[in-house]
Design a protein around this motif. Structure first.
Motif, PDB file in Angstrom:
ATOM      1  N   ARG A  22       0.849  -1.208   0.000  1.00  7.89           N
ATOM      2  CA  ARG A  22       0.000   0.000   0.000  1.00  7.89           C
ATOM      3  C   ARG A  22       0.876   1.247   0.000  1.00  7.89           C
ATOM      4  O   ARG A  22       0.665   2.175  -0.766  1.00  7.89           O
ATOM      5  N   GLN A  23       1.900   1.222   0.838  1.00  6.18           N
ATOM      6  CA  GLN A  23       2.752   2.413   0.982  1.00  6.18           C
ATOM      7  C   GLN A  23       3.378   2.833  -0.345  1.00  6.18           C
ATOM      8  O   GLN A  23       3.458   4.022  -0.658  1.00  6.18           O
ATOM      9  N   PHE A  24       3.789   1.845  -1.146  1.00  3.54           N
ATOM     10  CA  PHE A  24       4.508   2.186  -2.384  1.00  3.54           C
ATOM     11  C   PHE A  24       3.686   1.896  -3.639  1.00  3.54           C
ATOM     12  O   PHE A  24       4.224   1.845  -4.740  1.00  3.54           O
ATOM     13  N   ASP A  25       2.376   1.661  -3.430  1.00  2.00           N
ATOM     14  CA  ASP A  25       1.481   1.486  -4.557  1.00  2.00           C
ATOM     15  C   ASP A  25       1.890   0.314  -5.457  1.00  2.00           C
ATOM     16  O   ASP A  25       1.956   0.442  -6.685  1.00  2.00           O
ATOM     17  N   LEU A  26       2.187  -0.802  -4.808  1.00  2.00           N
ATOM     18  CA  LEU A  26       2.604  -2.002  -5.557  1.00  2.00           C
ATOM     19  C   LEU A  26       1.426  -2.956  -5.655  1.00  2.00           C
ATOM     20  O   LEU A  26       0.573  -2.996  -4.768  1.00  2.00           O
ATOM     21  N   ASP A  27       1.398  -3.732  -6.715  1.00  2.00           N
ATOM     22  CA  ASP A  27       0.354  -4.740  -6.884  1.00  2.00           C
ATOM     23  C   ASP A  27       0.948  -6.091  -6.474  1.00  2.00           C
ATOM     24  O   ASP A  27       1.751  -6.672  -7.201  1.00  2.00           O
ATOM     25  N   CYS A  28       0.533  -6.556  -5.291  1.00  2.00           N
ATOM     26  CA  CYS A  28       1.167  -7.763  -4.747  1.00  2.00           C
ATOM     27  C   CYS A  28       0.745  -9.028  -5.474  1.00  2.00           C
ATOM     28  O   CYS A  28       1.273 -10.110  -5.201  1.00  2.00           O
ATOM     29  N   SER A  29      -0.208  -8.927  -6.411  1.00  2.00           N
ATOM     30  CA  SER A  29      -0.594 -10.134  -7.156  1.00  2.00           C
ATOM     31  C   SER A  29       0.298 -10.315  -8.395  1.00  2.00           C
ATOM     32  O   SER A  29       0.188 -11.300  -9.104  1.00  2.00           O
ATOM     33  N   ARG A  30       1.157  -9.356  -8.662  1.00  2.00           N
ATOM     34  CA  ARG A  30       2.069  -9.475  -9.830  1.00  2.00           C
ATOM     35  C   ARG A  30       3.518  -9.565  -9.366  1.00  2.00           C
ATOM     36  O   ARG A  30       3.849  -9.048  -8.296  1.00  2.00           O
ATOM     37  N   PRO A  31       4.380 -10.222 -10.160  1.00  2.00           N
ATOM     38  CA  PRO A  31       5.779 -10.392  -9.718  1.00  2.00           C
ATOM     39  C   PRO A  31       6.506  -9.052  -9.508  1.00  2.00           C
ATOM     40  O   PRO A  31       6.281  -8.090 -10.251  1.00  2.00           O
ATOM     41  N   ILE A  32       7.365  -9.068  -8.513  1.00  2.00           N
ATOM     42  CA  ILE A  32       8.139  -7.862  -8.175  1.00  2.00           C
ATOM     43  C   ILE A  32       9.635  -8.159  -8.312  1.00  2.00           C
ATOM     44  O   ILE A  32      10.140  -9.134  -7.767  1.00  2.00           O
ATOM     45  N   LEU A  33      10.303  -7.301  -9.062  1.00  5.10           N
ATOM     46  CA  LEU A  33      11.769  -7.368  -9.178  1.00  5.10           C
ATOM     47  C   LEU A  33      12.322  -6.207  -8.364  1.00  5.10           C
ATOM     48  O   LEU A  33      11.736  -5.122  -8.357  1.00  5.10           O
ATOM     49  N   LEU A  34      13.454  -6.438  -7.730  1.00  6.20           N
ATOM     50  CA  LEU A  34      13.993  -5.393  -6.852  1.00  6.20           C
ATOM     51  C   LEU A  34      15.496  -5.271  -7.001  1.00  6.20           C
ATOM     52  O   LEU A  34      16.210  -6.274  -7.055  1.00  6.20           O
ATOM     53  N   GLN A  35      15.979  -4.029  -7.072  1.00  2.75           N
ATOM     54  CA  GLN A  35      17.413  -3.798  -6.826  1.00  2.75           C
ATOM     55  C   GLN A  35      17.517  -2.723  -5.735  1.00  2.75           C
ATOM     56  O   GLN A  35      16.916  -1.663  -5.841  1.00  2.75           O
ATOM     57  N   VAL A  36      18.285  -3.009  -4.703  1.00  2.00           N
ATOM     58  CA  VAL A  36      18.560  -2.029  -3.641  1.00  2.00           C
ATOM     59  C   VAL A  36      19.998  -1.588  -3.813  1.00  2.00           C
ATOM     60  O   VAL A  36      20.903  -2.423  -3.816  1.00  2.00           O
ATOM     61  N   SER A  37      20.218  -0.298  -3.963  1.00  2.00           N
ATOM     62  CA  SER A  37      21.596   0.191  -4.145  1.00  2.00           C
ATOM     63  C   SER A  37      21.672   1.687  -3.952  1.00  2.00           C
ATOM     64  O   SER A  37      20.715   2.391  -4.269  1.00  2.00           O
ATOM     65  N   ARG A  38      22.836   2.141  -3.522  1.00  4.34           N
ATOM     66  CA  ARG A  38      23.086   3.567  -3.677  1.00  4.34           C
ATOM     67  C   ARG A  38      22.953   3.888  -5.165  1.00  4.34           C
ATOM     68  O   ARG A  38      23.183   3.015  -6.011  1.00  4.34           O
ATOM     69  N   PHE A  39      22.578   5.161  -5.478  1.00  3.96           N
ATOM     70  CA  PHE A  39      22.502   5.522  -6.895  1.00  3.96           C
ATOM     71  C   PHE A  39      23.926   5.812  -7.379  1.00  3.96           C
ATOM     72  O   PHE A  39      24.477   6.898  -7.204  1.00  3.96           O
TER      73      PHE A  39
END
Ligand code: UDP
Length: 412
Positions: free
Chosen positions: A212-229
Motif C-alpha cells: 500500500r505504501q509504495f502502490d505495488l500490486d502484490c498479485s504481480r511479480p516484483i523485481l527489486l534492486q537495492v543500491s546507492r545511486f
C-alpha cells in the motif's frame, strides 16, 4: 539497537560463539579503532554498526571514528574510488594534497584516540593517509579495502600504493583484489548481521503494508534492486532488463536507494534513473532515508527476484541480504558478487541487460526452481556470510599481529 553475542547462538550454533569468546579472552583490553568516511549509507557503515558493539561485548576497547572533510575532499576521494575500480580519472597533485591535508587536520583533532590505539583498521582510501600523522611506535595498522580493486587505473593505484605500503597488513574481500604489497595480505569477505533491523524476521502484515505504501500490486511479480545511486550498480541496465521482461510478463520493478555522505555523485545518477524510468507506472524509484532498514528488509522479502546488476562490486552486501531472505539473486558477473552467486545454484551471474532479462524470465517460469534456489542461497549465507565468521577472522588477524610467541596459538 546493539545485540550481544549470546543472542546469535540460535542462528549460528554454540561452537561459533565459543570460538569467539576464546578469541575475546586473548584480546581483552586491546584498543582497536576503525576509521571510515561515512556513518551511514553503504556497506562499510552497515558492517561497522554491528561489528564494533560485538567487539566491545567480547572485551576489546573498540571504537569507530569517521573522517570528515570538505565537499572537495569527497569529490576527490570519490574519483580515487572510481579510479581504483578502473575508471580512467584525472587527479592532480593538488587533489592528492587536498586529501593529505584533510587527513592531517583530522589526525590532529583525534590525536589521542589514534596514538593510544594498539590496532587501527582503516577502511578504504579516504582515511588512508592518517598513517603518516598518527602512527605510534607500537601500533599495528591494517588497510581494509572494500572496493573492487582487481583492475585499477594504474596512475591512481600507484599513488595509493605508496601509502598502503606503509601498513602492517591489508585485507581484501577476494583474491582477485590482492596487490603487490610488501606486507601480508588477508582475504576476509564481509558479512551481514542476521538480527539487525535490515535482516531480522518481519511479520507478514508489516511486509504487506509496503504494497500500500509504495502502490505495488502484490498479485504481480516484483523485481527489486537495492543500491546507492551509483553508476557501478548499473540501475539503468536494470531498467533495460525490466523493459525486455515487461514485454512478456506483468512484472513491476523497484529501484530502492539512497545516498551516502561520502558519495557526491548520487544525485546525478538518481536523475538519470528517473529519466530512464519516465512514463512507466510499474517502475518504482524509491529514494529512501538512511535509516530505512526495515523498509529495505521488507522490500527484499516482498520481491520475487532480487537483482544486483553491478558492473563493479567490492562485495555487495545487498546480495547477501537478499539471499538470507531466501531470494535467488541475478547478479553482475563481477567482484564479490561471484563469491555469493553460485551460477545456477544460488542465482545467476549475468553480463548484460539481455542476459539478466533471460534469467528473470526463466525464474518466473520455473517457480519451484526459484524457491529451491532461494533456499540454497539462504543456507549458503548461513555457512559463509554471517557476522560470526567475519568477526572470527578479524579477531584472529588482530591476534596474529599483536601477539608474538606461542601464546598466539589458539586451541579452540
Ligand atoms: N542500503 C541502504 N539504503 C539504501 C541503499 C543501500 O541501507 O538506500 C544498504 C544496503 O541494504 C546494504 C548497504 O547499504 O546494506 C550497501 O552495501 P553494498 O555492499 O551492497 O554496496 P556499497 O554501497 O557499499 O557499495
Amino acid at each position: 539497537m546493539n545485540h550481544i553475542l549470546s543472542e546469535y547462538e540460535s542462528i549460528v550454533g554454540s561452537t561459533s560463539i565459543r570460538q569467539l569468546r576464546h578469541l575475546g579472552d586473548r584480546l581483552s583490553g586491546i584498543r582497536l579503532v576503525h576509521v571510515n568516511s561515512t556513518r551511514e549509507g553503504g556497506g562499510v557503515a552497515e558492517i561497522l554498526g554491528w561489528m564494533v558493539p560485538l567487539m566491545q561485548d567480547l572485551g576489546l576497547e573498540a571504537s569507530w571514528e569517521v573522517i570528515t572533510g570538505t565537499p572537495d575532499f569527497y569529490r576527490v576521494t570519490k574519483s580515487i574510488h572510481n579510479g581504483l575500480q578502473g575508471t580512467p580519472v584525472q587527479l592532480s597533485s593538488r587533489d592528492w594534497a587536498l586529501v593529505r591535508d584533510v587527513n592531517a587536520a583530522w589526525a590532529e583533532q583525534h590525536r589521542d584516540t589514534l596514538k593510544e590505539a594498539d590496532v587501527v583498521i582503516i577502511h578504504d582510501p579516504q582515511p588512508s593517509m592518517l598513517i603518516d600523522f598518527s602512527r605510534n611506535g607500537r601500533s599495528k595498522w591494517i588497510w581494509r579495502a572494500h572496493i573492487d580493486i582487481s583492475h585499477p587505473y594504474r596512475a591512481v593505484w600507484k599513488n595509493l600504493q605508496n601509502i598502503v605500503e606503509k601498513y602492517d597488513a591489508s585485507i581484501f574481500s577476494l583474491n582477485a583484489f590482492a596487490q603487490h604489497l610488501p606486507h601480508p595480505q588477508y582475504l576476509i569477505p564481509p558479512s551481514i548481521d542476521p538480527l539487525s533491523e535490515k535482516n531480522c524476521e518481519q511479520p507478514r502484515s508489516e511486509i504487506r503494508k509496503l504494497c500500500r505504501q509504495f502502490d505495488l500490486d502484490c498479485s504481480r511479480p516484483i523485481l527489486l534492486q537495492v543500491s546507492r545511486f551509483d553508476r557501478f550498480k548499473d540501475p539503468v541496465g536494470v531498467i533495460k532488463a525490466y523493459r525486455i521482461v515487461r514485454k512478456v510478463a506483468p512484472v513491476q520493478l523497484i529501484l530502492a536507494g539512497g545516498g551516502a555522505s561520502d558519495d557526491p555523485e548520487g544525485n546525478a545518477v538518481y536523475q538519470e534513473v528517473l529519466e530512464a524510468s519516465q512514463g512507466d507506472d510499474d517502475i518504482h524509484v524509491l529514494l529512501l532515508p538512511p535509516d530505512a532498514h526495515r523498509t529495505i528488509n521488507g522490500l527484499q522479502r516482498l520481491a520475487d527476484i532480487v537483482i544486483q546488476k553491478s558492473t563493479k562490486e567490492g562485495f555487495g552486501l545487498t546480495v547477501t541480504e537478499a539471499m538470507w531472505k531466501g531470494k535467488p539473486v541475478i547478479g553482475g558477473d563481477t567482484g564479490g558478487i561471484r563469491l555469493q552467486v553460485v551460477d545456477y545454484r544460488t542465482g545467476f551471474l549475468v553480463s548484460s541487460p539481455e542476459g539478466a532479462a533471460h534469467r528473470i524470465r526463466f525464474l518466473l517460469d520455473h517457480r519451484r526452481r526459484l524457491n529451491r534456489m532461494g533456499d540454497i542461497a539462504q543456507e549458503f549465507v548461513r555457512e559463509n556470510f554471517l557476522l560470526t565468521r567475519h568477526l572470527r577472522e578479524y579477531l584472529t588477524l588482530v591476534c596474529a599481529l599483536t601477539r608474538t610467541g606461542t601464546d598466539r596459538i589458539l586451541y579452540i
